[in-house]
Design a protein around this motif. Structure first.
Motif, mmCIF file in Angstrom:
data_model
loop_
_atom_site.group_PDB
_atom_site.id
_atom_site.type_symbol
_atom_site.label_atom_id
_atom_site.label_comp_id
_atom_site.label_asym_id
_atom_site.label_seq_id
_atom_site.Cartn_x
_atom_site.Cartn_y
_atom_site.Cartn_z
ATOM 1 N N SER A 116 -24.467 -18.545 60.713
ATOM 2 C CA SER A 116 -25.137 -18.118 62.857
ATOM 3 C C SER A 116 -24.658 -17.183 62.766
ATOM 4 C CB SER A 116 -24.396 -19.535 62.989
ATOM 5 O OG SER A 116 -22.800 -19.067 62.930
ATOM 6 N N LEU A 117 -23.362 -16.523 62.657
ATOM 7 C CA LEU A 117 -23.808 -14.716 62.096
ATOM 8 C C LEU A 117 -24.905 -13.703 61.740
ATOM 9 C CD1 LEU A 117 -19.580 -14.249 62.399
ATOM 10 C CD2 LEU A 117 -20.620 -14.183 64.874
ATOM 11 N N ILE A 118 -24.450 -14.486 60.912
ATOM 12 C CA ILE A 118 -25.504 -13.407 59.940
ATOM 13 C C ILE A 118 -27.272 -13.495 61.276
ATOM 14 C CG2 ILE A 118 -27.373 -12.963 58.070
ATOM 15 C CD1 ILE A 118 -24.471 -14.719 56.388
ATOM 16 N N TYR A 119 -27.375 -14.659 61.752
ATOM 17 C CA TYR A 119 -29.111 -15.368 62.481
ATOM 18 C C TYR A 119 -28.289 -14.656 64.046
ATOM 19 C CZ TYR A 119 -29.937 -18.268 58.580
ATOM 20 O OH TYR A 119 -29.863 -19.111 57.749
ATOM 21 N N VAL A 120 -27.324 -14.452 64.724
ATOM 22 C CA VAL A 120 -27.158 -13.910 65.513
ATOM 23 C C VAL A 120 -27.024 -12.423 65.244
ATOM 24 C CG1 VAL A 120 -25.698 -13.889 67.424
ATOM 25 C CG2 VAL A 120 -26.154 -16.095 66.797
ATOM 26 N N PHE B 217 -27.487 -2.086 69.047
ATOM 27 C CA PHE B 217 -28.036 -2.087 67.862
ATOM 28 C C PHE B 217 -27.230 -2.314 66.449
ATOM 29 C CE2 PHE B 217 -30.384 -0.606 64.037
ATOM 30 C CZ PHE B 217 -30.977 -1.768 63.402
ATOM 31 N N ILE B 218 -25.887 -0.777 66.438
ATOM 32 C CA ILE B 218 -24.918 -0.889 65.664
ATOM 33 C C ILE B 218 -23.514 -1.769 65.321
ATOM 34 C CG2 ILE B 218 -22.619 0.046 64.681
ATOM 35 C CD1 ILE B 218 -24.079 3.492 65.257
ATOM 36 N N ASN B 219 -23.566 -1.833 66.692
ATOM 37 C CA ASN B 219 -22.818 -3.810 66.657
ATOM 38 C C ASN B 219 -23.335 -5.252 66.228
ATOM 39 O OD1 ASN B 219 -19.980 -4.899 67.771
ATOM 40 N ND2 ASN B 219 -20.690 -4.617 69.129
ATOM 41 N N CYS B 220 -24.469 -5.112 66.601
ATOM 42 C CA CYS B 220 -25.349 -6.630 65.874
ATOM 43 C C CYS B 220 -25.389 -6.178 64.388
ATOM 44 C CB CYS B 220 -27.263 -5.782 66.827
ATOM 45 S SG CYS B 220 -26.723 -6.116 68.734
ATOM 46 N N LEU B 221 -25.424 -4.737 64.162
ATOM 47 C CA LEU B 221 -25.717 -5.082 62.333
ATOM 48 C C LEU B 221 -24.186 -5.518 61.929
ATOM 49 C CD1 LEU B 221 -27.524 -1.603 61.900
ATOM 50 C CD2 LEU B 221 -28.028 -4.335 61.585
ATOM 51 N N SER B 222 -22.987 -4.821 62.325
ATOM 52 C CA SER B 222 -22.093 -5.555 62.082
ATOM 53 C C SER B 222 -20.842 -7.075 61.791
ATOM 54 C CB SER B 222 -21.159 -4.840 62.500
ATOM 55 O OG SER B 222 -20.226 -4.844 64.230
ATOM 56 N N ILE B 223 -22.344 -7.467 63.128
ATOM 57 C CA ILE B 223 -22.124 -8.653 63.092
ATOM 58 C C ILE B 223 -22.716 -9.624 62.102
ATOM 59 C CG2 ILE B 223 -22.779 -11.393 64.887
ATOM 60 C CD1 ILE B 223 -21.956 -8.837 67.436
ATOM 61 N N MET B 224 -23.462 -9.096 61.507
ATOM 62 C CA MET B 224 -24.745 -10.063 61.061
ATOM 63 C C MET B 224 -24.205 -9.358 59.695
ATOM 64 S SD MET B 224 -28.072 -8.950 59.999
ATOM 65 C CE MET B 224 -28.439 -7.385 59.291
ATOM 66 N N ALA B 225 -23.005 -8.079 59.255
ATOM 67 C CA ALA B 225 -22.963 -7.543 57.886
ATOM 68 C C ALA B 225 -21.581 -8.658 57.828
ATOM 69 C CB ALA B 225 -22.105 -6.037 57.784
ATOM 70 N N GLN B 226 -20.769 -9.021 59.543
ATOM 71 C CA GLN B 226 -19.026 -10.096 59.585
ATOM 72 C C GLN B 226 -20.242 -11.575 58.528
ATOM 73 O OE1 GLN B 226 -17.816 -9.824 63.106
ATOM 74 N NE2 GLN B 226 -15.559 -11.637 62.234
ATOM 75 N N GLY B 227 -20.480 -11.609 58.926
ATOM 76 C CA GLY B 227 -21.213 -13.196 58.801
ATOM 77 C C GLY B 227 -21.161 -12.790 57.151
ATOM 78 N N LEU B 228 -22.440 -11.687 56.773
ATOM 79 C CA LEU B 228 -22.165 -11.886 55.319
ATOM 80 C C LEU B 228 -21.015 -11.850 53.968
ATOM 81 C CD1 LEU B 228 -25.799 -9.099 55.320
ATOM 82 C CD2 LEU B 228 -25.587 -11.567 54.494
ATOM 83 N N GLN B 229 -19.884 -10.761 54.344
ATOM 84 C CA GLN B 229 -18.999 -10.650 54.299
ATOM 85 C C GLN B 229 -18.444 -12.070 53.570
ATOM 86 O OE1 GLN B 229 -17.794 -8.126 52.149
ATOM 87 N NE2 GLN B 229 -15.590 -9.503 51.059
ATOM 88 N N ARG B 230 -17.828 -12.253 55.010
ATOM 89 C CA ARG B 230 -16.876 -13.012 55.350
ATOM 90 C C ARG B 230 -17.341 -14.870 54.570
ATOM 91 N NH1 ARG B 230 -14.570 -13.684 61.361
ATOM 92 N NH2 ARG B 230 -13.518 -11.665 61.182
ATOM 93 N N SER B 231 -19.195 -14.573 54.865
ATOM 94 C CA SER B 231 -19.875 -15.959 53.746
ATOM 95 C C SER B 231 -19.856 -16.277 52.765
ATOM 96 C CB SER B 231 -20.936 -16.053 54.999
ATOM 97 O OG SER B 231 -21.187 -16.791 55.975
#
Length: 190
Positions: A29-33, A69-83
């Motif tokens: 869900s972090l990826i989508y957000v 924008f960078i912060n939003c990309l980091s949230i998406m990348a965090q979701g990808l990495q942890r998943s």
């Protein structure tokens, strides 16, 4: 990278793996957000950057939008990495063993540091600007054109110096800990 079996860490490995499946869903869900919020920032940046009067007048807002924008990309990348880590643990029943210093080089964490420091710093600068505009209006109006560029440069300097100092402290502590272990000290001086 070193791995440890889940059964060596948890008393009930199956329940732990079921919990990880829930963690995968949360992190997905972090990826989508992150993707939705980043896509909201793109039209904002487009408008700010393509309309000439906005480029000259709203430099701090442009910087804030870019930091967000960078912060939003980091949230998406965090979701990808942890998943991906949790999916690997579920598939292999092996947990990766990483030190905090091993995680420093991960993309999502670097983006998170920049986005997490830069946007609030811009907001503090904007708040200080509003205070100056209210209490020192003549000075504020006289120096407005040069101050915005200086404020943006100061925010960039603040973020870069904060990140570099944290990396320096972490590497110093790592070297100190390694030296203590080599000497056989426990690191706890009572």
């Amino acid at each position: 990278m070193l791995y440890k079996p889940v059964s060596a860490v948890e008393k009930d490995p199956e329940a732990y793996l079921d919990d990880l499946r829930g963690e995968v869903a949360i992190n997905q869900s972090l990826i989508y957000v992150g993707a939705i919020c980043a896509s909201i920032n793109l039209p904002l940046l487009f408008v700010f950057l393509t309309y000439r009067p906005f480029r000259g007048r709203f430099q701090l807002l442009i910087t804030l939008a870019f930091a967000d924008f960078i912060n939003c990309l980091s949230i998406m990348a965090q979701g990808l990495q942890r998943s991906s880590i949790f999916i690997d643990v579920i598939a292999t029943s092996l947990m990766p063993i990483k030190s905090p210093f091993d995680c420093v080089g991960e993309l999502w964490l670097m983006l998170r540091e920049v986005g997490g420091l830069w946007a609030p710093m811009i907001q503090v600068i904007m708040g200080l600007e509003r205070i100056l505009a209210v209490f020192k209006p003549a000075w504020y109006n006289r120096t407005y054109s040069t101050r915005s560029v200086a404020s943006v440069l100061f925010s960039i300097f603040f973020v870069l110096s904060s990140i570099s100092s944290s990396v320096i402290v972490a590497s110093t502590l790592r070297e100190t800990k390694a030296a203590q272990q080599a000497r056989g000290e426990s690191g706890m001086n009572l």
